[in-house]
Design a protein around this motif. Structure first.
Motif, mmCIF file in Angstrom:
data_model
loop_
_atom_site.group_PDB
_atom_site.id
_atom_site.type_symbol
_atom_site.label_atom_id
_atom_site.label_comp_id
_atom_site.label_asym_id
_atom_site.label_seq_id
_atom_site.Cartn_x
_atom_site.Cartn_y
_atom_site.Cartn_z
ATOM 1 N N GLU A 1 19.788 3.788 9.078
ATOM 2 C CA GLU A 1 18.454 3.933 9.877
ATOM 3 C C GLU A 1 17.756 2.525 9.658
ATOM 4 O O GLU A 1 16.740 2.236 8.739
ATOM 5 C CB GLU A 1 17.720 5.191 9.300
ATOM 6 C CG GLU A 1 18.567 6.218 9.307
ATOM 7 C CD GLU A 1 18.089 7.581 8.643
ATOM 8 O OE1 GLU A 1 17.170 7.419 7.710
ATOM 9 O OE2 GLU A 1 18.799 8.528 8.518
ATOM 10 N N HIS B 1 12.538 7.440 7.028
ATOM 11 C CA HIS B 1 13.713 7.362 7.714
ATOM 12 C C HIS B 1 13.569 7.458 9.211
ATOM 13 O O HIS B 1 12.559 7.090 9.551
ATOM 14 C CB HIS B 1 14.159 9.013 7.578
ATOM 15 C CG HIS B 1 14.783 9.559 6.046
ATOM 16 N ND1 HIS B 1 16.301 9.805 5.862
ATOM 17 C CD2 HIS B 1 13.616 9.336 4.945
ATOM 18 C CE1 HIS B 1 15.898 10.274 4.688
ATOM 19 N NE2 HIS B 1 14.773 10.051 4.285
ATOM 20 N N SER B 2 14.673 7.367 9.974
ATOM 21 C CA SER B 2 14.780 7.572 11.422
ATOM 22 C C SER B 2 15.769 8.534 11.699
ATOM 23 O O SER B 2 16.869 8.653 10.844
ATOM 24 C CB SER B 2 14.875 6.240 12.104
ATOM 25 O OG SER B 2 16.288 5.813 11.910
ATOM 26 N N HIS C 1 19.222 6.075 3.933
ATOM 27 C CA HIS C 1 20.253 6.356 4.981
ATOM 28 C C HIS C 1 20.592 5.197 5.463
ATOM 29 O O HIS C 1 19.624 4.448 6.146
ATOM 30 C CB HIS C 1 19.869 7.579 5.937
ATOM 31 C CG HIS C 1 19.899 8.803 5.273
ATOM 32 N ND1 HIS C 1 19.129 9.819 5.409
ATOM 33 C CD2 HIS C 1 20.735 9.359 4.430
ATOM 34 C CE1 HIS C 1 19.282 10.925 5.032
ATOM 35 N NE2 HIS C 1 20.696 10.607 4.304
HETATM 36 ZN ZN ZN Z 1 17.594 9.651 7.115
#
Ligand code: ZN
Length: 413
Positions: free
Chosen positions: A179, A299-300, A176
């Motif tokens: 992030e 991710h974050s 993503h």
């Molecule tokens: Zn993510």
């Protein structure tokens, strides 16, 4: 029910559709709302599906906070609807534009050479991977493994001094785009293993091969540096809109819930599974590399260490083994700075989301210990985590990864 429909109509009427290109973030805020009863939860879920607002976290269950970014233009109607439904909210991030501006200003001043006091763009990260391989020929190998939609070269860095078929760990980041802490943490881990107290890790690196891809959505990531800091998806054209959610695009129970069929939505699963060339490239790596025992995708944000499944609330047969290793990793992580993490299956920890890379790695790629990790924070900065937190995030996450590494070293199936 009638008032619910009326409210939805109100929102549709009053709120301009989210622009797919450059947003004006002046006056934008992130509100945290907490649904307390079923009707509130269902309303929020309906609102999320309308794709008018940028949901930084999705409505999952009663009592679980939901973070929604609204532009200056959208804020009055969002507040009005929340008040009308008696949904409590607080302002989590009062000035989104300021944090974005600070990110870009810090970038402009930052050195081009790799460090962990600032965020680095795709070209800087890949140049650094090449440099590591040149400088550490016995330990690091870089392979060009594919090309993104916009033509960026995708690379895998492998660390290991032993046999090619040693047990392996595949670690990726940046699926993503927004992030940013994810690629920064993956490169921190690489740097520690290569340039840290290397003798400490010599047994580990002799017995385990680490395969890293710090940014597996290169075009989206580049776009967050050049155009739109909060872009999430890939950059392939999809009719009137752009991009697919690369973590809804994997061919294992693809599009079976928690994904959108709307090409303009942030969770668009794509026209078909593996429509995105970048995810095909990563899939082929996981299929090609011998003896992978663990897969970790960073991710974050939210501070969660999760294992499959994301497509169902059912658990894999061997979930207790995955849970136990996650507990050990999180204990080591928390011991560094006291950062607390939740552990559990994806569906039960956040929400149903089919087509995720960790589900595919376990269910189709035969990588037993498959994890998705949501890094810092819990919403104070969200996707806009200040660069000053890269090093502490790297320090604690590295300890968690070391636990997984040492587990893989001594693991016998
Ligand atoms: Zn993510």
């Amino acid at each position: 029910m009638r008032s619910f429909v009326l409210l939805l109509a109100l929102v549709v009427a009053f709120v301009a559709s989210r622009p797919s290109e450059r947003q004006n973030l002046h006056g934008a805020q992130v509100l945290r709302v907490v649904p307390r009863v079923d009707t509130q939860l269902h309303y929020l879920q309906g609102l999320h599906k309308l794709n008018q607002y940028d949901f930084w976290s999705e409505p999952k269950a009663i009592g679980h906070p939901v973070d929604i970014m609204a532009t200056a233009f959208q804020l009055p109607s969002l507040r009005m609807v929340m008040d009308h439904l008696n949904i409590k909210y607080q302002v989590m991030i009062p000035n989104v534009a300021k944090l974005v501006r600070e990110d870009y200003q810090a970038r402009a001043k930052a050195p081009k050479a790799m460090d962990w006091t600032s965020y680095h763009d795709y070209d800087e990260i890949t140049a650094w991977l090449d440099e590591l391989a040149t400088n550490n020929p016995g330990l690091c190998k870089v392979s060009d493994v594919g090309t993104s939609y916009e033509g960026r070269t995708m690379k895998v860095l492998t660390l290991g001094t032993g046999a090619a078929d040693n047990p392996g760990i595949f670690i990726d980041g940046g699926i993503h785009a927004r992030e940013w802490i994810s690629p920064a943490t993956v490169t921190y881990i690489i740097n520690e293993l290569v340039n840290g107290a290397s003798s400490t890790y010599s047994d580990l690196l002799a017995g385990v091969n680490f395969h890293f891809m710090p940014v597996i959505n290169p075009d989206g990531y580049a776009y967050t540096f050049s155009n739109e800091r909060l872009w999430r998806k890939t950059r392939s054209p999809q009719g009137a809109c752009t991009g697919v959610d690369p973590n809804r695009n994997w061919d294992f129970h693809w599009n079976e819930g928690g994904a959108s069929n709307n090409p303009c939505a942030d969770t668009y699963c794509g026209p078909n599974a593996f429509s995105e060339i970048e995810m095909q490239v990563v899939r082929d790596q996981i299929n090609t590399l011998p003896n992978l025992v663990s897969y970790i995708s960073f991710h974050s944000y939210s501070q969660l260490w999760m294992y499959p499944w994301g497509w169902t609330s059912d658990l894999p047969e061997d979930w207790q083994e995955l849970d136990s290793l996650a507990q050990d990793a999180v204990n080591a992580l928390t011991a560094v700075h006291g950062t607390s993490y939740e552990i559990g299956s994806s569906t039960n920890t956040i929400y149903l989301a089919s087509g995720g890379s960790d589900d595919w790695a376990k269910g189709a790629g035969n990588v037993k210990f498959s994890y998705t990790v949501e890094l810092r924070d819990t919403g104070a900065f969200g996707f806009l985590l200040p660069a000053g937190q890269i090093i502490p995030t790297g320090e604690e996450t590295f300890q968690g990864v070391l636990v997984v590494g040492n587990f893989v070293l001594s693991y016998t199936p």
